[in-house]
Design a protein around this motif. Sequence first.
Motif: not given
Length: 173
Positions: A1-3, A42-45, A76-79
């Motif tokens: 996943m993208l940071t 929080a990181e995903l948002w 696909d780097n994010i859900p």
Amino acid sequence: MLTVLDAEMLVRQHLGDTPRANHSRVVAHMMRTLAPGFSASAELWEVVGLCHDLDYFHTSSNWSQHGLLTVRWLGDNIPAEAQDAIAAHDHRTGIQADTVLADMLKAADAIAIIDERLGRTTLCDSDGAEPYAALRRRLGDRSYLSDILQRYSERHGVPFDRMVEIISLAPGQ
């Protein structure tokens, strides 16, 4: 996943040192702060907030593609839920997403635009009794932003005062 760091680098790459980059950082701040209230990452948002407008300059001649190009870039780097939120954040795409993540992205985007348009002081000093109506009057041709903010904030139980509190701590635009 993208940071978050990856997303920030993408903001610099695609948006440079522009007001749109600052807007994306404000939306990211809103999203990061809102996420724990929904037991969300929080990181995903924050990543979603940073990335939601990456294609802004590339799609400015065809807003029906705004967000969709970003989703293609990110892949696909994010859900999937994050892809859907970004694709649906601008109604002109015709894409619908009704998840909490998508709804809060729309609300965060709207309040960030209101903040930019009216100024933080005006936003923070909105009429406490009828804040959305007061914003509608001040926004003129962009009064729909107040409707978006109200719809999604109320749908998910985030009071106007809480949204203003969060944005008051966001980076300047």
